[in-house]
Design a protein around this motif. Structure first.
Motif, mmCIF file in Angstrom:
data_model
loop_
_atom_site.group_PDB
_atom_site.id
_atom_site.type_symbol
_atom_site.label_atom_id
_atom_site.label_comp_id
_atom_site.label_asym_id
_atom_site.label_seq_id
_atom_site.Cartn_x
_atom_site.Cartn_y
_atom_site.Cartn_z
ATOM 1 N N UNK A 114 0.831 -1.199 0.000
ATOM 2 C CA UNK A 114 0.000 0.000 0.000
ATOM 3 C C UNK A 114 0.868 1.252 0.000
ATOM 4 N N UNK A 115 1.931 1.248 0.799
ATOM 5 C CA UNK A 115 2.790 2.431 0.882
ATOM 6 C C UNK A 115 3.414 2.719 -0.477
ATOM 7 N N UNK A 116 3.868 1.672 -1.160
ATOM 8 C CA UNK A 116 4.488 1.877 -2.473
ATOM 9 C C UNK A 116 3.474 2.454 -3.459
ATOM 10 N N UNK A 117 2.275 1.894 -3.463
ATOM 11 C CA UNK A 117 1.264 2.387 -4.407
ATOM 12 C C UNK A 117 0.870 3.823 -4.079
ATOM 13 N N UNK A 168 10.489 -0.793 -6.531
ATOM 14 C CA UNK A 168 9.716 -1.793 -5.800
ATOM 15 C C UNK A 168 10.333 -2.027 -4.421
ATOM 16 N N UNK A 169 11.608 -1.648 -4.254
ATOM 17 C CA UNK A 169 12.257 -1.813 -2.951
ATOM 18 C C UNK A 169 12.594 -0.470 -2.334
ATOM 19 N N UNK A 170 11.722 0.500 -2.575
ATOM 20 C CA UNK A 170 11.918 1.849 -2.079
ATOM 21 C C UNK A 170 12.203 1.835 -0.578
ATOM 22 N N UNK A 171 13.439 2.212 -0.170
ATOM 23 C CA UNK A 171 13.798 2.090 1.258
ATOM 24 C C UNK A 171 12.905 2.929 2.153
ATOM 25 N N UNK A 172 12.526 4.139 1.692
ATOM 26 C CA UNK A 172 11.709 5.010 2.531
ATOM 27 C C UNK A 172 10.399 4.323 2.902
ATOM 28 N N UNK A 173 9.760 3.677 1.928
ATOM 29 C CA UNK A 173 8.483 3.021 2.205
ATOM 30 C C UNK A 173 8.674 1.884 3.203
ATOM 31 N N UNK A 174 9.740 1.101 3.014
ATOM 32 C CA UNK A 174 9.970 -0.025 3.915
ATOM 33 C C UNK A 174 10.204 0.460 5.341
ATOM 34 N N UNK A 175 11.035 1.499 5.473
ATOM 35 C CA UNK A 175 11.334 2.020 6.809
ATOM 36 C C UNK A 175 10.074 2.584 7.448
#
Lengths: 875, 112
Positions: free
Chosen positions: A501-504, A835-842
């Motif tokens: 969801x964060x990535x989208x 797809x591996x956006x660090x900001x979204x993961x963090x």
């Protein structure tokens, strides 16, 4: 037999009073006592022996009761009442379980209904699994197509198909009777409907002689048109109707579920009436779409291989520099229909399955906690003589009642969700609008929830209630390990959903913040499409638009008016092949197509209304509209590609057709986003729409710049156009609306996934909270001992928080790994986000850690406040 | 107490019907009678006696009513119905056939 039946019936209705049975059993014990007395025992001993010999009274009573025909019907009611009483006593458990079930069942049912409609619905054709779409692909058109010059050769020489047919697309047409209507008409070959296996509801299919130029004019009408326009009058067959000014005979009505294999709406189907002989000679000929029915035993891949010879023939017709970019494609009709929805549908399905898993885990964990807390109650009932079967049935009844309540609430939620989906779905998802709750799917989800409830409800009841549970201890930790695993799983699944969801969402925000290269504020766009049967010549079309232009210019509050055939940033515009552009004094490139170049015809105010700066040279002027010269303005991108560092101003260029006029470049305009919001910018050129009939088409977008609110200006525009032609439909939107509509699809995807992610997170947090507070209550005694031995409140807080923290950390690590592996699938939907956006993961990890720690702290604080004395007295 | 012998499946019904054949009897008496007649080989616990009585009643083979016991206590008396008598006859026939068949298999002498 009859007597037995009557006896059963009698006992079903006349309930034997329980006191009768008690008295009978009592009598037995007394007789037994008397016999013992007679045998010489003393009175106390005699009675004791009698009672011991007799055994469990409750059990005897139950067994006698069970002999009654249909006895279990009575106990079902009893179990249900007992279950309801239990739920009322325990509202937090009940609400949490109900909410989880409702959300899980509701979301799953709604999404399955939508996805089923897109991916798995039956197509309205006979043996649809053997129907394929056949054609060439080229960078110019995303879908496979055929050309008149090749189609007939393919049709006559192909081997893999039983039938091969074509259509030439859907275009707008007008029904010009007493009750005129603007419709869409599909042109098809005579063999089209028989190949698809579609039989008209009334009347007949086209005859071969009707599918020839100058053949008899005939039409099939859609069920929808028949219903709305002709009140389902069966005498419609053979009636003459007026289509675009031509008297046409209706020969039949199409079935209710008929649709074109391209899913375009078609109100009327006409024979395409192509001149076969002329098309065979033509190069490249008419654009067509071909469909075929595979012979039995042949699949699409084999068919593709078998078409190789005819494909090579078509390649030999294409200009040599294009050959590398043309490919052959054979795929099922379903694949063609859902090509770009497939990905979204699978992602939705994945998301909702994750939600369903979280929900099931939650219900399971809640039920386990409840059964652990009830071990004492079960043990007491068991000692009082309730049979194992009875206890299991009781637990089963409870979970069934819960599941059914959740299922009915879930169905209501699904109906609401489905309406919301349809309301927010973008228009380019044509299949969605027809989605409805499928009873099969509703049944499936209810069964699933029942199975889930039964499994986790019975499992704890299956094991014999332990006598240890009778001691005051609060349940046992038997299921604690399984519950911890469930919570870790839930946290992991929520992380995956949240990351998606964060990535989208980030991708959607990037889209919205895209630099358009133009100003969309205060611009109204009036789309006008002139009916060709009334505006028969380009002269008439030009006259109308010029009159409309001057009428709109004189409206109050309107500062400028311009016309164009298509508005950016949408993907629809005219296109031509880059290498077909010839520059005077330069050699033409010989290899490849060079990709596509967009172009539009505009009037001079276009640039000033959209605030597109002219970076070199000049824009068009009003005077040039009446000149006979051909002028051109290039976009910066095109100018750079054609001329590099040279000055393009004053250069001469030739476009399509290759023998057309020479255009002089007047200026260079800044680049504008012109291939959709996410698409890469295309090189573009602008032609001036001069006051010459040849420059005009029957449709136009009239752009109106105003400082007034759009809602005020809109009726004035309609009134002015209405003065010129009262019957003309005018569609007015603001340009900003038009742009935001382009983001509908990503908005739809992002909001759906966000909804599921938050729902999943909420459930995971409920689960975590449940486990931690359960563990804390279980350890009340231990906490009391620790505090009595000198542990501080801080120590206790740490003790419980660490317990939760371990679960959170394990779940988060697992979830992040899974998300890292899975978000790659989202790649094609993402815009300017990896797809591996660090900001979204963090961000997701942080969000989860904060919320989850909060859920742990509440029970931990409660544990911290335990009074040692009370805790020790507890047992 | 002599070791109790497990009853063959379904023979309890037969025993009860047979015991009730002479006339009405209450539950405790039925148990006592079976015990006496079988010379304490068959002991019918209340756990199987009362459910069986109820089952037979629901099947319509026996009926029950309240009456006075030998020492004037209110007790529930059971008696055979007409369907019960027919049932007893068929059960007895089945039993005879079955027991002689088993005796043959076991190589015991068949009683006349």
């Amino acid at each position: 037999m009859m007597a037995e039946f009557l006896a059963r019936l009698r006992f079903l209705f006349s309930r034997r009073r329980p006191s009768d049975l008690d008295e009978e059993l009592q009598f037995h014990v007394e007789e037994s006592t008397r016999a013992n007395l007679a045998a010489g025992m003393n009175p106390g001993e005699a009675r004791r022996t009698a009672i011991v010999e007799f055994g469990g009274v409750e059990r005897a009573r139950e067994q006698c009761h069970e002999q009654r025909p249909g006895w279990w019907l009575g106990t079902v009611g009893q179990d249900v009442r007992y279950a309801l009483r239990g739920f009322r006593r325990n509202p937090v458990f009940t609400l949490a379980a109900l909410a989880t079930l409702t959300l899980g069942i509701g979301a799953t049912t709604a999404v399955f209904s939508v996805v089923d409609r897109i991916l798995f619905r039956p197509l309205p054709y006979a043996h649809a699994d053997r129907l394929v779409s056949v054609g060439l692909t080229a960078p110019i058109v995303p879908e496979e197509f055929m050309l008149g010059g090749s189609y007939y050769v393919w049709r006559d020489n192909q081997k893999p198909f039983e039938a091969f047919t074509s259509e030439t697309g859907v275009s707008s047409c007008d029904l010009t009777e007493h009750n005129p209507a603007h419709l869409s008409c599909a042109d098809v070959e005579a063999s089209f409907l028989p190949t698809l296996g579609v039989l008209p509801l009334l009347g007949r299919n086209f005859l071969p002689e009707e599918d020839r130029p100058h053949g008899p004019k005939v039409a099939l009408v859609s069920y929808g048109l028949w219903q709305s326009h002709y009140a389902r009058d069966p005498s419609i067959v053979n009636r003459l109707i007026d289509i675009d000014g031509n008297l046409t005979r209706v020969i039949g009505v199409l079935p209710k579920d008929f649709e074109m294999p391209t899913v375009e709406a078609a109100d009327i189907v006409l024979p395409q009436a192509l001149d076969e002989a002329e098309q065979r000679k033509a190069d490249p000929g008419r654009v067509m779409y071909a469909f075929a029915r595979l012979k039995p035993g042949i699949d699409a891949q084999q068919a593709q291989a078998m078409l190789e010879p005819v494909f090579n023939y078509s390649l030999s017709l294409a200009p040599p520099q294009f050959r590398k970019e043309v490919h052959l494609r054979v795929r099922s009709i379903r694949d063609r229909e859902v090509h770009d929805m497939r990905m979204v549908a699978w992602i939705l399905l994945g998301a909702v399955l994750a939600v369903l898993l979280i929900a099931c885990a939650n219900v399971a964990s809640l039920l386990m906690a409840r059964s652990a807390a009830r071990q004492r109650e079960l043990a007491v009932r068991s000692v009082l003589g309730a049979s194992r079967r009875r206890l299991i049935r009781q637990t089963l009844t409870e979970t069934l009642v819960l599941s059914l309540a959740g299922a009915s609430l879930g169905c209501a939620l699904a109906e609401i969700l489905l309406r919301v989906f349809i309301a927010i779905a973008p228009e380019d998802v044509p299949l969605l609008a027809k989605a409805s709750l499928d009873p099969r799917i509703v049944l499936f989800t209810i069964l699933l929830s029942l199975a889930c409830g039964a499994l986790f409800g019975i499992a704890p009841a299956m094991e014999k209630p332990r006598m240890a549970a009778l001691a005051a201890r609060f349940g046992s930790g038997a299921h604690a390990w399984l519950r911890r695993c469930l919570v870790v799983g839930q946290i992991a699944a929520s992380i995956v959903l949240l990351t998606g969801a964060a990535l989208l969402l980030r991708s959607f925000r990037n889209l919205e913040e895209q630099k358009m290269g133009m100003e969309t504020q205060g611009v109204l766009a009036a789309n006008i499409s002139l009916p060709r049967y009334r505006y028969t010549t380009q002269q008439k079309q030009m006259d109308f638009f010029l009159r409309a232009e001057s009428a709109l210019e004189h409206l109050p509050g309107v500062s400028a008016v311009a016309m164009t055939n298509w508005l950016p940033p949408g993907e629809t515009h005219e296109e031509q092949i880059f290498n077909n552009i010839a520059v005077a004094g330069k050699p033409r490139p010989t290899s490849g197509t060079g990709g596509m170049v967009a172009w539009r015809r505009i009037t001079p105010e276009y640039f000033s209304i959209l605030k597109i700066p002219i970076v070199r040279g000049q824009g068009f002027t009003q005077e040039q509209r009446s000149s006979s010269e051909h002028y051109l303005i290039l976009s910066s991108l095109l100018a750079a590609r054609l001329f590099g560092g040279e000055d393009p101003i004053g250069q001469h260029m030739r476009l399509v057709p290759p023998d057309g006029p020479w255009f002089m470049v007047l200026g260079v305009a800044a680049d504008v986003r012109n291939a959709g919001l996410a698409g890469a910018e295309m090189p573009e050129f602008y032609q001036l729409r001069r006051n010459i009939a040849d420059d005009w088409n029957p449709w136009e977008v009239m752009m109106v710049k105003t400082a007034l609110p759009p809602a005020a200006v809109e009726p004035w525009i309609r009134a002015r156009i209405g003065q010129i032609d009262p019957t003309l439909p005018v569609e007015i939107v603001t340009l900003s609306e038009d742009v935001s509509r382009l983001a509908d699809r990503p908005r739809f995807e992002a909001s759906l996934l966000a909804f599921f992610a938050l729902g999943g997170l909420a459930m995971a947090i409920i689960g975590l909270y449940g486990v931690i507070s359960f563990v804390a209550t279980q350890r009340t005694h231990e906490i009391g001992v620790r505090m009595a031995l000198g542990a501080s409140r801080g120590d206790i807080l740490r003790l419980i928080t660490v317990e939760g923290g371990r679960l959170i950390a394990t779940g988060a690590v697992l979830g992040l790994c899974a998300a890292f592996a899975l978000t790659r699938l989202l790649g094609s939907l993402l815009f300017q986000v990896g797809a591996h956006d660090p900001a979204s993961f963090v961000a997701v990890a942080l969000l989860l850690a904060i919320v989850a720690l909060a859920a742990t702290l509440i029970p931990a604080r409660a544990a911290m406040k335990v009074q040692p004395v009370e805790a020790l007295r507890y047992e | 107490m002599p070791p109790s012998t497990d009853l063959l499946q379904g023979t309890l019904d037969l025993l009860i019907l047979q015991t009730l054949a002479p006339g009405p009897m209450h539950g405790w008496a039925v148990a006592q009678r079976i015990q006496q007649v079988s010379r304490h080989v068959l002991q019918i616990g209340q756990g199987s006696l009362y459910p069986a009585l109820h089952r037979l009643e629901y099947k319509g083979w026996i009926r029950s009513g309240w009456g006075a016991s030998e020492n004037n206590r209110r007790a529930r008396f059971y008696s055979l119905t007409r369907a019960g008598k027919r049932r007893l006859e068929t059960e007895l026939e089945t039993w005879d056939r079955l027991s002689s068949a088993i005796a043959l298999v076991l190589g015991r002498e068949v009683q006349a």
